[in-house]
Structures are given as structure tokens and as C-alpha cells.
Design a protein around this motif. Structure first.
Motif, PDB file in Angstrom:
ATOM      1  N   GLY A  15     -24.756  24.284  15.631  1.00  0.00           N
ATOM      2  CA  GLY A  15     -25.189  22.725  15.380  1.00  0.00           C
ATOM      3  C   GLY A  15     -24.453  22.215  14.068  1.00  0.00           C
ATOM      4  N   ILE A  16     -23.664  23.027  13.305  1.00  0.00           N
ATOM      5  CA  ILE A  16     -23.151  22.296  12.016  1.00  0.00           C
ATOM      6  C   ILE A  16     -22.225  21.085  12.463  1.00  0.00           C
ATOM      7  CG2 ILE A  16     -21.121  23.735  11.945  1.00  0.00           C
ATOM      8  CD1 ILE A  16     -23.420  22.708   8.922  1.00  0.00           C
ATOM      9  N   ALA A  17     -21.565  20.994  13.403  1.00  0.00           N
ATOM     10  CA  ALA A  17     -20.584  19.865  13.683  1.00  0.00           C
ATOM     11  C   ALA A  17     -21.458  18.693  13.789  1.00  0.00           C
ATOM     12  CB  ALA A  17     -19.795  20.283  14.878  1.00  0.00           C
ATOM     13  N   THR A  18     -22.558  18.461  14.387  1.00  0.00           N
ATOM     14  CA  THR A  18     -23.472  17.412  14.844  1.00  0.00           C
ATOM     15  C   THR A  18     -24.121  17.207  13.257  1.00  0.00           C
ATOM     16  OG1 THR A  18     -23.939  18.130  16.925  1.00  0.00           O
ATOM     17  CG2 THR A  18     -25.536  16.721  15.745  1.00  0.00           C
ATOM     18  N   ALA A  19     -24.729  18.317  12.435  1.00  0.00           N
ATOM     19  CA  ALA A  19     -25.251  17.829  11.265  1.00  0.00           C
ATOM     20  C   ALA A  19     -24.226  17.260  10.324  1.00  0.00           C
ATOM     21  CB  ALA A  19     -25.527  19.241  10.856  1.00  0.00           C
ATOM     22  N   LEU A  20     -23.064  17.744  10.389  1.00  0.00           N
ATOM     23  CA  LEU A  20     -22.218  17.179   9.294  1.00  0.00           C
ATOM     24  C   LEU A  20     -21.824  15.552   9.646  1.00  0.00           C
ATOM     25  CD1 LEU A  20     -20.057  20.293   8.512  1.00  0.00           C
ATOM     26  CD2 LEU A  20     -21.677  19.218   7.119  1.00  0.00           C
ATOM     27  N   ALA A  21     -21.790  15.266  10.875  1.00  0.00           N
ATOM     28  CA  ALA A  21     -21.423  13.937  11.635  1.00  0.00           C
ATOM     29  C   ALA A  21     -22.551  13.027  11.315  1.00  0.00           C
ATOM     30  CB  ALA A  21     -21.196  14.036  13.052  1.00  0.00           C
ATOM     31  N   GLN A  22     -23.613  13.662  11.085  1.00  0.00           N
ATOM     32  CA  GLN A  22     -24.846  13.107  10.730  1.00  0.00           C
ATOM     33  C   GLN A  22     -24.728  12.560   9.384  1.00  0.00           C
ATOM     34  OE1 GLN A  22     -27.752  15.933  12.846  1.00  0.00           O
ATOM     35  NE2 GLN A  22     -29.060  14.303  11.743  1.00  0.00           N
ATOM     36  N   ILE A  23     -24.429  13.313   8.418  1.00  0.00           N
ATOM     37  CA  ILE A  23     -24.047  13.140   7.121  1.00  0.00           C
ATOM     38  C   ILE A  23     -23.146  12.027   6.762  1.00  0.00           C
ATOM     39  CG2 ILE A  23     -23.210  14.238   4.848  1.00  0.00           C
ATOM     40  CD1 ILE A  23     -24.709  16.938   5.706  1.00  0.00           C
ATOM     41  N   ALA A  24     -21.908  12.143   7.671  1.00  0.00           N
ATOM     42  CA  ALA A  24     -20.877  11.358   7.130  1.00  0.00           C
ATOM     43  C   ALA A  24     -21.366   9.891   7.642  1.00  0.00           C
ATOM     44  CB  ALA A  24     -19.507  11.913   7.942  1.00  0.00           C
ATOM     45  N   ALA A  25     -21.780   9.649   8.921  1.00  0.00           N
ATOM     46  CA  ALA A  25     -22.172   8.433   9.668  1.00  0.00           C
ATOM     47  C   ALA A  25     -23.215   7.618   8.438  1.00  0.00           C
ATOM     48  CB  ALA A  25     -22.838   8.545  10.637  1.00  0.00           C
ATOM     49  N   ASP A  26     -24.275   8.554   7.919  1.00  0.00           N
ATOM     50  CA  ASP A  26     -24.971   7.941   7.090  1.00  0.00           C
ATOM     51  C   ASP A  26     -24.262   7.213   5.888  1.00  0.00           C
ATOM     52  OD1 ASP A  26     -27.608   7.839   8.239  1.00  0.00           O
ATOM     53  OD2 ASP A  26     -28.152  10.012   7.453  1.00  0.00           O
ATOM     54  N   GLU A  27     -23.723   7.941   5.323  1.00  0.00           N
ATOM     55  CA  GLU A  27     -23.010   7.341   3.964  1.00  0.00           C
ATOM     56  C   GLU A  27     -21.990   6.416   4.359  1.00  0.00           C
ATOM     57  OE1 GLU A  27     -24.136   8.102   1.112  1.00  0.00           O
ATOM     58  OE2 GLU A  27     -25.512   9.735   2.020  1.00  0.00           O
ATOM     59  N   LEU A  28     -21.270   6.371   5.428  1.00  0.00           N
ATOM     60  CA  LEU A  28     -20.271   5.354   5.720  1.00  0.00           C
ATOM     61  C   LEU A  28     -20.777   4.349   6.364  1.00  0.00           C
ATOM     62  CD1 LEU A  28     -17.374   7.710   7.034  1.00  0.00           C
ATOM     63  CD2 LEU A  28     -17.276   6.258   4.929  1.00  0.00           C
ATOM     64  N   ASP A  29     -22.050   4.230   6.813  1.00  0.00           N
ATOM     65  CA  ASP A  29     -22.614   3.186   7.570  1.00  0.00           C
ATOM     66  C   ASP A  29     -21.785   2.920   8.859  1.00  0.00           C
ATOM     67  OD1 ASP A  29     -24.884   2.429   5.980  1.00  0.00           O
ATOM     68  OD2 ASP A  29     -23.654   1.231   4.636  1.00  0.00           O
ATOM     69  N   VAL A  30     -21.647   4.091   9.577  1.00  0.00           N
ATOM     70  CA  VAL A  30     -20.976   3.711  11.008  1.00  0.00           C
ATOM     71  C   VAL A  30     -21.933   4.451  12.029  1.00  0.00           C
ATOM     72  CG1 VAL A  30     -18.585   3.501  10.106  1.00  0.00           C
ATOM     73  CG2 VAL A  30     -19.684   5.640  10.853  1.00  0.00           C
ATOM     74  N   ASP A  31     -21.772   3.883  13.508  1.00  0.00           N
ATOM     75  CA  ASP A  31     -22.480   4.790  14.339  1.00  0.00           C
ATOM     76  C   ASP A  31     -21.863   6.091  14.409  1.00  0.00           C
ATOM     77  OD1 ASP A  31     -23.677   3.575  17.364  1.00  0.00           O
ATOM     78  OD2 ASP A  31     -22.980   5.532  16.972  1.00  0.00           O
ATOM     79  N   MET A  32     -22.816   6.875  14.627  1.00  0.00           N
ATOM     80  CA  MET A  32     -22.354   8.383  14.691  1.00  0.00           C
ATOM     81  C   MET A  32     -21.261   8.583  15.721  1.00  0.00           C
ATOM     82  SD  MET A  32     -24.993  11.442  14.492  1.00  0.00           S
ATOM     83  CE  MET A  32     -24.297  13.157  15.191  1.00  0.00           C
TER      84      MET A  32
END
Lengths: 744, 158
Positions: free
Chosen positions: A72-89
Motif C-alpha cells: 500500500g505504499i503508493a496510497t500512503a505516499l499520495a496521502q503525504i503529498a496531498a497533505d503538504e500541498l493542500d490538494v484533494d488526494m
């Protein structure tokens, strides 16, 4: 060819509603911090645009050198990126391991992906947001701290500008380093929450998901024919008979490497079977008698070194002493799908789709084996069945490349047969661990002497193409690089060989055997599995010697507060100390993975059938401290799976072999745990929920392997009073031990 | 030779040798990705399909043997717009890691639930005991099958 996730506009939180992202940046803008030493993989790849790109069409592409192995790493990394960028995942498109597109992050291994790639992406995305906000502030004529962001739209009052408008070529052509600090934990919207994995629907609906599902125009099918034994040499083949078979395009021979390419998949299989029938091999004698462990191990020469030593000058006069030998057989990854690869060679450029753990190291090995420049090779990761370490993925990639060179530019899809995987994968190393110890009259651990002996736990392609099977069989072969042990502090053979417990005197030795009867490599948790089995079994033996409860004995000698906490939590949740019916027992196992990663304690509850000798693991209750967790459900899934897999290793798994290699052929010769034998599993994650603290991620994927093995052995002892030290803990061994105990 | 097959309620044609295992015809000739090659020996269950409602291992079933039968693959069981209760339950419970065995688990369980709509946990374990999973997702799979059976029964009761 892309297997990219096609997101819905909403990501689903397990057991919760849909998230909305809208909050003010006022007062939240992070301070600019002077950074020394960039986090995670940013150190190796500092360029911001290596990690992310804002797409004018309204998306964000995030690049990782790590790959999806079912964790599930691709999902976890997308979670991290979405948080920092303030975008919908759902706006995040993840590109994973691809030598043409992504950063080089080595291998996806060692429970390190969040620490390496996750932290790189978090800091890169925070820096990217800061750049975008500064640009928006100028465009809107406002100060950065007066702006707010909603899903990539930056607002100054009612005026807004989007990331997609702000993005332009070269915006992130700079190094991370002077950038922004990431958000504090309580301001993250995705990280820390059980977001559903984005790759699961395609698997559940039978959509194209795996490397095996890739279909390229003009694609042919390949199969290989391996030598009958590791030393056999191809003498002759009667090609004409095979070439005349329906659909057959080419027979590929390079030294003792042999394969066939056909139009249809079943045609390739039939041709390979026929080819195996007509191929004549020399030097194929193999001794039929299966070799016995641990005699084989103890007889082989080894390089010895001391890995830990301490002496507080304690007097051992009054101490009670014991010693014990623990052993582990060779064990298999036994991936559910045999290894596969697709390769295409246009005369100059080679493209390989592989389910390997590291696209860059594989590219380097392919270049060496094929005598090509790395610039002319592209390796693209595509998911396959779980690998749990180094299975045949890298080997299959070279096989496919060798076939593709003979395919006139057409892509070749190679898939190993079940027996290819079972006979030729790089196995987990057999090990022997000798421990002697002493406790004083008041139950203090006074002495711990340990020696671990075994083979390499790392024979990856990045160390040299000679680690790949076909490279050894080619007419112009490549010698395997010297066997090496992964150096400390993480270690390979000696991973977790140093006990976490305080002892007045301590000595731990490593005896590394360079050559053995089987090719060995990284199997989930490496030497840790057997070392923790030995240490935690021996702790119970010492506790019994001291007349102290096993949990209390551990706590008495463990200073690490986080380690103590998981032991106490698991014991409490498993009703440690409450009475059990006859024939049932409870046992505990604990470790901090690599002595520097995540913590896990597990209590196994078993029922032992005295007549059959069968150990049935009824229940496993675990507590884990993984530091920061990005996706608690994904973490739980990994640990649950680790517990079940370790139960299978521990109860039944052993590779049979002779002088020519492994003698496995199918699931009957290498049975694994089935549904009727699987325990109920309960995993508790420490430091979660609203009170979670800001702790560094410590990894999760491999924590359970060793502790679960020991918990089962200790529960067996608790249930029926016999101690087994030779893995796997089979019914025959239990029966024999019970008989011996009865006679004693 | 050309063989006609009824797959997911459509008549399809493939030009293959009659002894070709159904699995390769479905995957390579008909472009279906639900059934998977795991062992080719009928041991692991990854290749499971339904033939006239029964769960059958397509890797050891010659295509000529099912020419007149109704074949259903994972794709035919349901899709994103009309998910089968088991498919939805596997998503809800995140009942997989790599997902390579998932086809076999869902297809075996679907045939089983049509025979035994309200199974106990022990019966679910028994029904799936000849399907292998290497990631250790068993406990989630059991929960997902149980949840799907309950959902189906609720629908049936209405």
C-alpha cells in the motif's frame, strides 16, 4: 504502458465520511528553517522537480523510486503529498519505480519506504507549496500569510488563483533545502488516517492490475528451460523437432541458458516442456540423499567476527547456567505468482517491465549482463504477487531480456512455471544459533554468549549481474560477486542478533559462510526471524530457570520504555496470566526490528493435540509501535499478514534440497498455512488517535516475523511443557518431544 | 481450431488447440484479467472461474470441456457500477495485500455462498481451505465473506 490509478474525485476513509480540505493558512505558515542534512531520499536526490510536478490540467504527479509490493505504499505516499500541498488526494497521480521517470531510491526493502520516500515527498511537497504560495501572493497582491488554500485554489479574500494557473515550466527546478517545514501532525488531513488503498478496486473487479496483465502490440510468449541441477551444462539440443511445433518462433540458447518464444502462451509452455525433454546436459549428477541441517552448517568454513561484547566484571559463581542450540532451515518466499517479466529490444534500446524491488539496481545488472550501456535500458516497475523479499523477479527480467534480443523487436512476455520459482528463487538462509546464559540467584541476567552461523541474506542484482541466474549460465558468464553480509547496524545474518536485554556480560559472534548448497537472498526480516526466535525462546528458558514469569523477566531486563510499553500492552490485551485449559498455552515474543526500527510484541495462544502433535495457533494479540503511521489500516494489514506468514514459516516451512539444488516442485512439496489453520489476529497500534505524538516513522512491514515465531514456541512450552528449538515446529517433532518427556 | 465459448453472457470465439487450458484462452485470447496463473496445477486457486455456477480451476480445465457451458469470470460477477456484495466487501474490509489471490477467493466464495447463504466462520474457512494466500490476508478475507453473506441475506429478506 501505464497501470496508473484512475482516481475518483474522492478518496474513502475506512469507517468515516469523506474529507473536505479547506482551512486558512493564516498563522499556519511554517517557519523557514535552516536545514542541515535533507530528510529521507532528498539527500540523494535534492531536485524538487524529481519528486513532483503540477500539471496544468489540474493534477499533481508525484514520483517515487519505491514500488508497490502489495503493502500500500503508493496510497500512503499520495496521502503525504496531498497533505503538504493542500490538494484533494484524488488529484495525486503516483508514478512508481521507473528508471526514465523517478528518483533512484535503491530497493523497496527493510521497512524503510515511509522513512526514505515518504519523508522526501513530505519535505519536497512542503517546499513546493511554499513556492506556489509565494507566487500566488505576488499574483494576488497579498501577503503570503493572508492566503488560504482549498484543494489547490489559493484565495486572497474572494480573489483566487489555482496551482494549475501558477504552474509553469521550471518552477521546481531547484533543490530542496532552504524550504518550508512540513505541517504539524494535528494539521494533516490524510496522513494518520485509514484511507482505502487506491489499487484495491482494480484487483477486486479483475481490471488490468499486474505485470502479468500487460498486453503489448505484437507480444510473444516466452518460457525458459533451466538446467536439471545447479552444476549442469547444456550439451546439445535437437532444435528441429521443437521448431516445428505449432506457434514456435525461436529457440534461444546462450551457453546453458535455454528458452523458447512462441506466438501463444500455451504453445510456449508445450514447447518448453518438449525442449526440456530433448535437451541433453552434462555434469548433472546430484547426490540423491537430502543433506541434513544443522550438521551441514556446522561443518562449513566461515568468516568469524565479534559483533558485540561487554563485561562488567560480574561474578558468575552463584549463577545458574544453561545453553541451547536453535536452528532454522532454508525457507522460500513462495510468491503466489511465479516470477514474470516483459522485455522489448529494438536493436538499440531495451525496455523491461519487472516486479523487482529496485529498478535502478536491476538496470545496472542488466547492462553488465548484456554488455550494454545503462542509458540504453529502461526498467519500469509493474506490480505482481507479493514478494516478501527478493524472489525470482530480477532473474526473470534478465531471462526476458535474453529472449527479447532474439524476437526481432517484438515484446516478449516471460512467465516462470511454478517449479521454476520453487527450484530457483533465492531462498532464505538456513541458520544455527548457539546461546548460553546465566541468571543469578535473584533472577538477574548475568551472562549471554551467542554465536550465529549462516549464509548471506543479500544477493541482489545491484551487487553484480552474477547474482542473476541466467548471467551464470550464459556462454560468456559473469561470476557471482563475493557473498557479503549486510553491515551493521542493520546487519543481515546478524540482524537482531544482539539481545535488547541488559546482561552483566555479553558476547555475540557472527560466523558467515560464503558458499552453501543453495543460492540465498533476502527473505522478509532476513536473519532477524531466526535470531529473535532464538533470543526470545532463550529468554523464556532463562525465566523458567530463574522461576520468574516470562513477561516480568523481560521487563526486568529491558530499559527501552517504548519496548516495555508494547510488551505490557500485548500481555494485558491477551489476558496474560489468566488460567488456560489443559493442552492450551500462551507465549510471548518481542523485538525492536533491527534494534533501531519499529517495536512489536505478540502473544500467541495455541492448542496442542498430544496425539497428532499438531500445534494449532488459535489467536495472536500484538502491540506495535511504528512511530508515525501514515495509514493505520495499511500498517495493521502488514502486521496481520506478517503474523500469519510467520505462523506458516514456523509451523511447516522447510526447503528440501540435495547437491544439485532445491528439490521442490509445487505446493505439495512446499505446503503453506491454509484457512483452516490461520489464527485470529488482533493488532493494537500504539500512539494513534487524537493523542498521537509527533514521532518519526520507524517502519512496519517486517516487525512481526521473529516475535511471532518465538511466541508460538513459547506457547507450545506453556501448553505441554516441551521446548522445540529446531524450526519448523512440525507435528512429528512435537510428538517426539512429548514421547521423550513422557519417558523421562 | 475455432471454439465458441459463452463467457460472461456473451458468445466469444477463440482459435486455439482444444486441449489449451481455459485460463490461457480467457486471459490471452479473450482479454480477461480476472483469473490468474498461480501454479498451473490446480493447487492454489488463483485461476478460479464459474462454469455453470460451480467454481472451477481454469488452469487445469481444457477449453474443449467447457465449450457448451456458461462461464463467468470475476469481470462477469460485477464491476464498479454493479459490484457483487463480495467485491464490495473486499473493498470495505481491504481484504487483500498484493491481490493476486483475490480472484480465487471471491469466485470460490461466490459459488460457496450460493450453496450456503449463511455460513459460520468455520464453514467459510473450510470453503476456502484449498485457496492459497501468501500475504496472510486470511482473517480479513473471512470477515469480508461473512459481511457479504449478511448483506446478501438482508437484501433477500427485503
Amino acid at each position: 504502458m501505464s497501470l496508473a490509478y484512475k482516481p475518483s474525485r474522492r478518496e474513502v476513509v475506512i469507517g468515516a465520511g469523506v474529507l473536505t480540505i479547506a482551512f486558512s493558512l493564516a498563522g499556519l505558515l511554517p517557519p523557514v528553517v535552516a536545514q542541515t542534512g535533507l530528510p529521507g531520499s532528498l539527500g540523494k536526490t535534492p531536485a524538487l522537480d524529481a519528486w513532483l510536478r503540477i500539471d496544468a490540467g489540474g493534477g499533481v504527479t508525484v514520483f517515487t523510486g519505491k514500488v508497490e509490493l502489495g503493502q500500500g505504499i503508493a496510497t500512503a505516499l499520495a496521502q503525504i503529498a496531498a497533505d503538504e500541498l493542500d490538494v484533494d488526494m484524488a488529484r495525486i497521480d503516483m508514478i512508481t519505480g521507473d528508471t526514465a521517470l523517478t528518483p533512484d531510491e535503491g530497493y523497496t526493502f527493510g521497512s524503510l519506504s515511509i522513512q526514505q520516500s515518504g519523508m522526501a515527498i513530505r519535505f519536497a511537497a512542503a517546499h513546493a507549496r511554499q513556492i506556489l504560495i509565494a507566487r500566488a501572493a505576488r499574483r494576488l497582491g497579498a501577503t503570503p500569510d493572508s492566503l488560504r488554500v482549498e484543494d489547490g485554489l489559493v484565495f486572497a479574500g474572494k480573489e483566487s488563483v489555482s496551482y494549475w494557473q501558477l504552474a509553469e515550466e521550471g518552477l521546481f527546478e531547484r533543490d530542496a533545502g532552504g524550504g518550508a517545514a512540513p505541517k504539524p501532525a494535528d494539521e494533516r488531513r490524510y496522513a494518520g488516517r485509514p484511507i482505502q488503498r487506491r489499487d484495491i478496486p482494480s484487483r477486486v473487479f479483475g481490471q488490468q492490475s499486474f505485470l502479468q496483465d500487460i498486453r503489448l502490440p505484437g507480444m510473444l510468449h516466452g518460457r525458459i528451460v533451466r538446467p536439471p541441477g545447479s552444476g549442469a551444462v547444456l550439451a546439445a539440443i535437437d532444435e528441429d523437432r521443437i521448431s516445428a511445433m505449432p506457434g514456435v518462433k525461436n529457440i534461444v540458447r546462450d551457453g546453458s541458458f535455454l528458452g523458447v518464444i512462441a506466438r501463444g502462451e500455451f504453445q510456449a509452455i508445450q514447447a518448453a516442456e518438449a525442449l526440456a525433454g530433448v535437451a541433453r546436459w552434462s555434469n548433472q549428477a546430484r547426490s540423491s540423499s537430502s543433506q541434513e541441517l544443522p550438521e551441514l552448517l556446522t561443518s562449513l568454513p566461515a568468516r568469524s567476527s565479534v559483533i558485540a561484547e561487554k563485561d562488567r566484571g560480574a561474578r558468575l559463581v552463584a549463577a545458574k547456567k544453561i545453553s541451547a542450540r536453535y536452528t532454522r532451515p532454508f525457507q522460500a518466499h513462495a510468491s503466489l505468482a511465479p516470477s514474470a517479466a516483459i522485455a522489448q529490444f529494438d536493436g538499440n534500446q531495451l525496455t523491461v517491465w519487472s516486479h523487482c524491488q529496485g529498478v535502478f539496481p536491476l538496470r545496472k545488472a542488466l547492462a553488465q549482463a548484456l554488455r550494454m550501456d545503462t542509458e540504453n535500458i529502461r526498467v519500469i516497475h509493474a506490480p505482481a504477487a507479493g514478494c516478501y523479499g527478493q524472489n525470482g523477479a530480477d532473474d526473470a527480467a534478465l531471462d526476458a531480456a535474453l529472449l527479447a534480443r532474439a524476437a526481432g523487436g517484438r515484446p516478449v512476455r516471460l512467465q516462470w512455471m511454478r517449479g521454476d520459482e520453487f527450484r530457483w528463487e533465492p531462498f532464505g538462509s538456513a541458520m544455527v544459533i548457539d546461546i548460553s546464559g546465566a541468571v543469578t540467584g535473584d533472577g538477574r541476567l548475568a551472562d549471554w554468549q551467542c554465536a550465529v552461523k549462516g549464509f548471506t541474506h543479500s544477493s541482489r542484482p545491484g551487487d553484480g549481474a552474477g547474482n542473476l541466474i541466467a548471467a551464470r549460465h550464459m556462454a560468456n558468464p559473469i561470476t557471482p560477486p563475493p557473498a557479503r553480509n549486510i553491515p551493521r547496524p542493520t546487519g543481515g545474518l546478524d540482524r537482531n542478533a544482539v539481545p535488547p536485554y541488559q546482561s552483566d556480560r555479553l558476547k555475540v559472534m557472527k560466523h558467515f559462510i560464503a558458499e552453501g548448497p543453495l543460492r540465498t537472498g533476502a527473505l522478509r526480516s532476513l536473519g532477524s526471524y531466526a535470531n529473535v526466535f532464538a533470543i526470545e525462546s532463550f529468554m523464556d528458558e532463562l525465566a523458567a530457570l530463574a522461576g520468574i514469569d516470562p513477561v516480568a523477566f523481560r521487563l526486568k531486563h529491558l530499559g527501552d520504555t517504548r519496548g516495555r510499553a508494547v510488551i505490557e500492552e500485548a500481555a494485558s490485551r491477551a489476558d496474560w496470566g489468566s488460567p488456560m485449559t489443559a493442552g492450551h498455552g500462551r507465549g510471548i515474543g518481542y523485538s525492536r526490528y533491527k534494534n533501531l526500527g519499529g517495536y512489536l510484541a505478540v502473544v500467541a495462544q495455541v492448542a496442542v493435540d498430544a496425539d497428532s502433535g499438531e500445534i494449532r495457533v488459535m489467536r495472536a494479540v500484538a502491540a506495535a509501535d511504528c512511530g508515525e503511521i501514515i495509514n493505520p489500516d495499511g500498517t495493521r494489514n502488514q502486521i496481520e499478514g506478517g503474523i500469519v506468514q510467520s505462523t506458516s514459516w514456523t509451523l511447516m516451512e522447510e526447503v528440501s534440497f540435495d547437491s544439485g539444488g532445491a528439490t521442490l516442485s509445487d505446493w505439495l512439496s512446499y505446503p503453506i498455512l491454509t484457512f483452516d489453520q490461520v489464527p485470529l489476529v488482533d493488532v493494537h497500534l500504539m500512539c494513534q488517535g487524537p493523542k498521537r505524538t509527533t514521532k518519526k516513522p520507524l517502519g512496519a512491514g517486517e516487525l512481526a516475523q521473529g516475535p511471532m515465531a518465538a511466541a508460538i514456541g513459547n506457547a507450545l512450552y506453556d501448553a505441554v511443557g516441551v521446548r522445540l528449538r529446531d524450526l519448523p515446529l512440525t507435528p512429528e517433532k512435537v510428538r517426539a518431544a512429548l514421547q521423550e518427556k513422557g519417558e523421562g | 481450431m475455432r471454439i465458441k465459448l459463452k463467457v460472461n453472457e456473451e458468445v466469444r470465439e477463440a482459435d486455439v488447440s482444444p486441449d489449451t487450458p481455459l485460463l490461457y484462452v480467457l486471459r490471452d485470447d479473450l482479454g480477461l484479467f480476472g483469473p490468474k496463473f498461480g501454479c498451473g496445477l490446480g493447487q492454489c486457486g488463483a485461476c478460479m472461474v464459474h462454469v455453470d455456477g460451480r467454481a472451477v480451476r481454469s488452469c487445469i480445465t481444457p477449453v474443449e470441456a467447457v465449450a457448451g457451458s456458461a462461464i463467468v469470470t470475476l469481470e462477469g460477477l460485477g464491476g464498479p457500477e454493479n459490484a457483487h456484495p463480495l467485491q464490495q466487501a473486499f473493498i470495505d474490509h481491504q481484504a487483500l495485500q498484493c491481490g493476486y489471490c483475490t480472484n480465487g477467493m471471491i469466485m470460490t466464495a461466490a459459488a460457496f455462498l450460493s450453496e450456503n447463504p449463511d455460513p459460520s466462520e468455520g464453514e467459510i474457512r473450510g470453503a476456502l481451505s484449498a485457496n492459497l494466500c501468501r500475504c496472510g490476508s486470511h482473517t480479513r478475507i473471512i470477515r469480508a465473506v461473512k459481511a457479504a453473506s449478511q448483506k446478501q441475506n438482508e437484501r433477500g429478506a427485503k
